[in-house]
Structures are given as C-alpha cells and as structure tokens.
Enzyme design. Structure first.
Site, short mmCIF file in Angstrom:
data_model
loop_
_atom_site.label_atom_id
_atom_site.label_comp_id
_atom_site.label_asym_id
_atom_site.label_seq_id
_atom_site.Cartn_x
_atom_site.Cartn_y
_atom_site.Cartn_z
N SER A 146 0.84 -1.20 0.00
CA SER A 146 0.00 0.00 0.00
C SER A 146 0.87 1.25 0.00
CB SER A 146 -0.89 0.04 1.25
OG SER A 146 -1.53 -1.18 1.46
N PRO A 147 1.54 1.51 -1.12
CA PRO A 147 2.52 2.62 -1.12
C PRO A 147 1.89 4.01 -1.06
CG PRO A 147 2.35 1.64 -3.31
CD PRO A 147 1.51 0.79 -2.40
N LYS A 148 0.55 4.09 -1.19
CA LYS A 148 -0.06 5.41 -1.15
C LYS A 148 -0.97 5.57 0.07
CE LYS A 148 0.49 6.79 -5.85
NZ LYS A 148 -0.07 7.46 -7.00
N ASN A 149 -0.59 4.91 1.13
CA ASN A 149 -1.39 4.96 2.34
C ASN A 149 -0.65 5.84 3.36
OD1 ASN A 149 -1.68 4.02 5.17
ND2 ASN A 149 -3.29 2.76 4.30
#
Ligand code: ZN
Lengths: 351, 321
Positions: free
Chosen positions: B110-113
């Site tokens: 989840s790199p955009k969390n």
C-alpha cells in the site's frame, strides 16, 4: 466513451448512484471502514449539488443525522477534557474506554469537517454539536509549525488538516482554537519556487494542497498576505494546470477531481473565467458513467463517490446547468451556505 | 481490496480459537439505523470485534500485537490500530528492527497509504537510525517516481538525518530517466537549497544544466519552472542573466514556440518594464506580440488568460504615453 449521450449530465443516474452509497456498500470497500463519514458527505453533498437533496426521505435524513451525532466524541466524563472532541469517521472505535486509553476514541479533523458539511446540507440546525468541545479539539491539534494533525492519536500533520481546521472554525464561527498567524506563516512556507503550494514546506507543489491553502487564506481573510507577484505567479501556475481537464502537478495526467481543486482555486483568485470551459467540460464528461452514474478520475476506469462529487462540483463551478452553485471555500452548495449563515445569525442573537 | 475474506481456507476465526476463549468480543455499535454500511466479511467483523475487546481492556500482549497485524491487513487505513500497535511495541519491548521489515512489506503493498508511512517515520524516530530510508524510498520511487508519500518521507529523512551526500546523483539519474519528472526537479531544488547552496558559481552551474535539459525537450514546464527557481537566487533577476536571455532569443529565432518559452519572455518584459529599463528590447510591444501569438496560435486553450495578461501590458503602454 465519447458518444452523444455522454455530453450531457446523467442526472437521474447520479442521484441513484449516491443513494446506493448512502445505504450499503460492498465488502470490497472495507479499507474505507474508518472514513465512512466522508462517503456520506460526498453522497449528500452530491445530491445537494444535483438539486436533489429532497431525494433523501425525511426518514433517511434523520437516520443520517442521528448516525453522525453518534460519532461525536464528547468531553471526558471524569475531568471534562476536550482534547479528543470532534467527529469520528465511523463507529469502529465507538466504544466506552477508561481514562487510561480514552485517547483512542478521538475526533478526526477531516471527519469533523465533512460531518458538519453533511449536517448543513441536510438542513440540521447543529444544535446537538458541542461547539465549545469541538473547538477545543481543534486547538489540541495545531502543531508548533502552524499546521494541524488529523487526530490526537498518532497521525501525520499537513496542509489538508489546516484546511479542515479552518472550515470547522468558520462553520462553528469560533476561531479561538485556530492560530491564524501561525497557520498563515505555514502556508506561505509551503509555497514553492514555482509558486504553487505543497503539503509541507519544500515538497512539490500540488493542486489539492494549493486548494487547501488558498481556501484557508480566504476563510481567514488572509489572501492579502500573498504579494502581488506571488499572486500573479500562483495564478499562472494554476492556469497552466489545464490540459483539457486539469492535472494536479506539472507533467502529470489529467484527473477529474482537479476540475474542482484547481477550478475552485482559480475561482477564489477571480480568474476561473479565463480558463477553457468547453475543454474542461468535455474531459469531465469523458469520465462519466452514463449507464449506472458516477464519475472516475480517468476515462474508462472505476467510478467512486469522491470523483463523482468533485466532478459535479467542478462542473458547477463553470456554470453547468442543472447543478446548484458551489461555495468554493467550504465546498458546499450556496443553499447549504445560506443555511449556515442563518445559523450564525441565530447564534449571534443568543450571545 | 485488502479483504481476502472467505477465500482464505486456513483462516480460523478468533471466536473459534481456544487461546482467545477468555476474551468477550465487542461488536460494533453503529446505532440502530446506520447509513453507509459496509457489508464486511465475517473475517473482518471477527477481527475487529476482538480488536475492540483488547482496546477496551487495554491488553498489552503478544497475541494483541498479532491481532493488530490481522486488523491492519484488513484495513491499513485504520490509524487507531496502528497507534495501538505502536503502543504495544513499546509496552512489550518488541524488536523494532523486525517491525521495520514488517512495515516495509506493508508499504510495498500500500505505497499510497498515509498511515503506513507515518508508522515508518515513528519507528525511524525511535530507533534514530535512518540507514534504510533512502533505499526504501528509492524502491517506492522505482515503482512510481512521483509518489508524493515516498518523496515526503525521503525529504524528512534527508533533512532530519543529514543524508544529502548522494542525493544529487539520485536526482540526476531520475531526471535522465524522465526529464519531465517534476518531483525530481523539485528534489533538485531541495538539495540545492539545503545542501549545495546558491553561490554564484552554483547558480551558473544550475542554469547551464537546466538549459541543456530544455534544449533536449523544449516544451517541458518542469525544467522551465526550475529555471525560474534558480534565477530567484540571481541578483539580476529573470532578465539580467545574459546566458539565459540569449539562450531564449536563440530558441525563439530557431522557431521554437513553446508556451513556456514565450511565457518566460513575457515575464522578462514585465520585469524589465518594472525596473524601468526604457531602452530594453524587452518592452510592452514585444510582450503584447507574444500574448497575441499565444492566444491565437500557440496556447489557444489559455486564450482568455493571455488576453488578460495583454491587458496589463496595454496599461503599461498607456501609462508611458
Ligand atoms: Zn483525483
């Protein structure tokens, strides 16, 4: 997806789309579990901008209102501490907790802001809002740097929450929890060498955070803190975001939501009318699902409530017919804003 | 998205685990008539019923730590679970190195969390060890060179721990890969501003570098914006650096009609007029011609904007008369 029917607003389908989200969502949306209030906001605000707030029955209206108030965190019973006050985003942690760990049940600025907007759109009189407590909750979240954390329990702090805190203070007509000077300094520090505004100092300028910054300056009457040169350069940065629709950063793809974020920023700086409405509109309609309703960020991708609401709000800014006027700073309809103003008058007369 | 739900056949519900039989699950209190209801899987409900139970009793145990892992997997955006997990790590004295590995794996998923990056930052602060941060963000930026979260974390680590040493090399590589990567240009400015400094020599070096890149791709807003950024540190302003102005003139006479070049020339005119340089060739007439060309031919989408800018120069003209 550009065909004849997709040049017009699928009004009826969008109403149905939002009504579905107000009821029940599939388990694939579990990762939105802690932010359900924002889904309620996008849906209710979406119905409002569609001029269809009356699609919400009286029964559903009171259900939404009661549910939101259930999420309001009240002062701690033992000592009246208000630092956790605000609205939670869902009832996931809506449980009684002891003093030792009561901080886990805390308001979240984005949830408080969207809960208040939803209540306003529904015509609630905010009489059940514990105004003093919420303002104290806001106050507890401003950092030394001037920006705000989202919650008391371990969260990042950035421009998004400066904006939410400003909206909450404006709506509750009480700025005692918001240090305007500090916040203004922070915003100016976030202006980049290209004169766009970033999430934190020295990060890349971004259309969404530029919106948050400008709306805050506007709500606090501090737009004049930007020099004429900064203002002109920021205008330039913003108009350059138009490709057909708008992008959020230079050399990034266009995305429906920036028709609102950048559009509203331009509106606050009085030059939205200098952009190309037709291209903007054409792009946004390319992302419309004409059959089941909703907008997505890019053509032929999945729709979601946020892009659906912001797509509509972006269209409203450029005067698309069939849509109510949006107040760019608070991101609510003029209708909801007028209701807020009448509440302010009432509160003033009670002083 | 992250809810593997009922497809996971080896999964045993907490309510069926003997080692959890002493805990009474706490159901969600969503009121009598909730709205925006998510039809969670049975697994999700089970995990969160037990999470609420341990939160209520403030249980600080290994099994609680394990439970937060399951809860985070079902919803990595739940900031309360992450906060409770951090409190557990401290209470139990857990090895934070293994936690770094764990959160790295979650970041990869989840790199955009926001929450996972925040968790990472707190761990690095606790450990006061930033050895892995450049590599971690490098990996994330390989996947998405414009990932805002990764850049934010990287800038924070670099600034907090003074990791500037090899950053310019990193930036150079990114710009070589994609000269239009605006995030990389921004990082270049960050390194100059905080580390290399804006000595006259460095200003000149950066100007040369940027002009080279513009020669390569002329219609690149990122490079043009950076050039303006560099010139903020040139006491002679936009209009006073002859290398820049002759570069622009040459581009223009070689038929380049990039809106960014033309806008830059307009701004040079504006500055020259404001400085009162009466005999300059950068005057209101030139600016008006450029605005006209942009509005009618080279940047038609901003036609109204360029006409509006032209208005300003017409006022300059009438003030002169
Ligand atoms: Zn978007």
């Amino acid at each position: 997806m550009i065909n004849e029917e997709n040049k017009e607003l699928a009004h009826r389908q969008h109403v149905k789309y939002f009504m579905r989200f107000l009821n029940i969502l599939p388990s694939s949306l579990s990762s939105h579990d802690s932010t359900r209030v924002t889904i309620a906001y996008f849906s209710v605000a979406g119905l409002d901008v569609l001029g269809s707030i009356t699609s919400i029955s009286i029964e559903l209206r009171s259900r939404i209102i009661d549910w939101l108030y259930l999420l309001q965190v009240q002062p701690r019973k033992s000592d009246g501490d208000m630092s956790t006050c605000g609205f939670q985003g869902s009832s996931t942690i809506n449980i009684e907790l002891d003093n030792a760990n009561s901080h886990y049940r805390c308001g979240h600025l984005a949830m408080t802001y969207t809960a208040l907007c939803t209540l306003l759109a529904l015509g609630d009189d905010l009489s059940r809002v514990n105004r003093k407590a919420i303002i104290n909750g806001v106050k507890a979240l401003q950092t030394e740097e001037g920006n705000f954390s989202a919650t008391l329990s371990g969260c990042e702090s950035d421009m998004r929450f400066v904006y939410c805190a400003a909206c909450i203070s404006y709506i509750l007509n009480d700025w005692s929890g918001f240090n305007v000077e500090k916040a203004t300094d922070y915003i100016i520090k976030c202006m980049g060498y290209d004169y766009g505004i970033a999430q934190c100092p020295e990060l890349e300028s971004h259309g969404g955070t530029t919106y948050c910054a400008l709306a805050t300056l506007s709500l606090t009457n501090r737009l004049d803190k930007l020099s004429e040169y900064q203002m002109d350069s920021l205008r330039r940065w913003l108009v350059f975001r138009q490709v057909d629709g708008f992008q959020g950063r230079p050399n990034k793809p266009v995305d429906t939501c920036y028709s609102f974020w950048v559009g509203a920023s331009l509106k606050m700086l009085d030059i939205l009318h200098l952009t190309n409405y037709n291209s903007n509109k054409r792009y946004v309609y390319e992302t419309q699902d004409y059959v089941v309703g909703g907008f997505s960020k890019w053509p032929d991708t999945c729709t979601d409530p946020m892009h659906t609401y912001l797509g509509l709000a972006g269209l409203s800014l450029i005067g698309e017919s069939g849509l109510l006027e949006i107040v760019p700073t608070l991101n609510i309809t003029r209708r909801a804003y007028d209701h807020l103003k009448s509440l302010h008058q009432k509160w003033d007369s009670e002083l | 998205m992250s809810d593997s739900g009922d497809s996971d056949i080896t999964w045993i519900f907490y309510k069926d685990r003997p080692e959890w039989s002493d805990v009474t699950p706490v159901p969600e209190n969503d009121g009598s008539k909730p709205v925006v209801v998510i039809a969670h899987s049975e697994k999700f409900e089970d995990v969160y019923d037990y999470f609420r139970a341990i939160l209520q009793t403030n249980e600080k145990s290994e099994r609680a730590l394990h439970l937060t892992k399951d809860a985070v997997e079902l919803n990595p955006a739940n900031y309360t679970v992450w906060q409770y997990r951090r409190d557990l790590l401290q209470a139990l004295g857990t090895d934070l190195r293994s936690e770094l590995d764990y959160v790295e794996a979650v970041i990869k998923q989840s790199p955009k969390n926001y929450q996972v990056w925040h968790h990472r930052r707190v761990l690095v602060e606790w450990l006061q060890d930033s050895n892995l941060e450049l590599e971690l963000t490098h990996d994330a930026l390989l996947q998405d060179p414009k990932n805002y979260h990764a850049w934010q974390h990287r800038q924070w680590a670099i600034k907090t721990f003074g990791l500037f040493e090899k950053e310019m090399e990193f930036v150079d590589n990114l710009i070589t890969d994609d000269v239009r990567n605006n995030s990389a240009w921004n990082q270049r400015y960050f390194v100059m501003n905080n580390h290399l400094g804006w000595s006259d020599m460095n200003v000149q070096k950066e100007i040369c570098y940027t002009l080279e890149k513009i020669k390569f791709v002329k219609n690149n807003e990122s490079a043009w914006n950076y050039l303006r950024g560099v010139l903020l540190h040139d006491s002679k302003g936009l209009s006073g650096n002859t290398e820049v102005t002759s570069f622009c003139e040459e581009l223009y006479s070689n038929k380049c009609r990039s809106p960014y070049l033309m806008a830059f020339l307009i701004d040079i005119c504006d500055e020259a007029i404001k400085k009162g340089e009466i005999n300059s060739s950068y005057n209101a007439e030139k600016a008006l011609d450029l605005c006209q060309a942009l509005a009618t031919k080279y940047d038609k989408i901003r036609c109204k904007y360029w006409n509006f800018i032209a208005e300003k120069f017409r006022k300059y003209q009438s003030n002169q008369d």
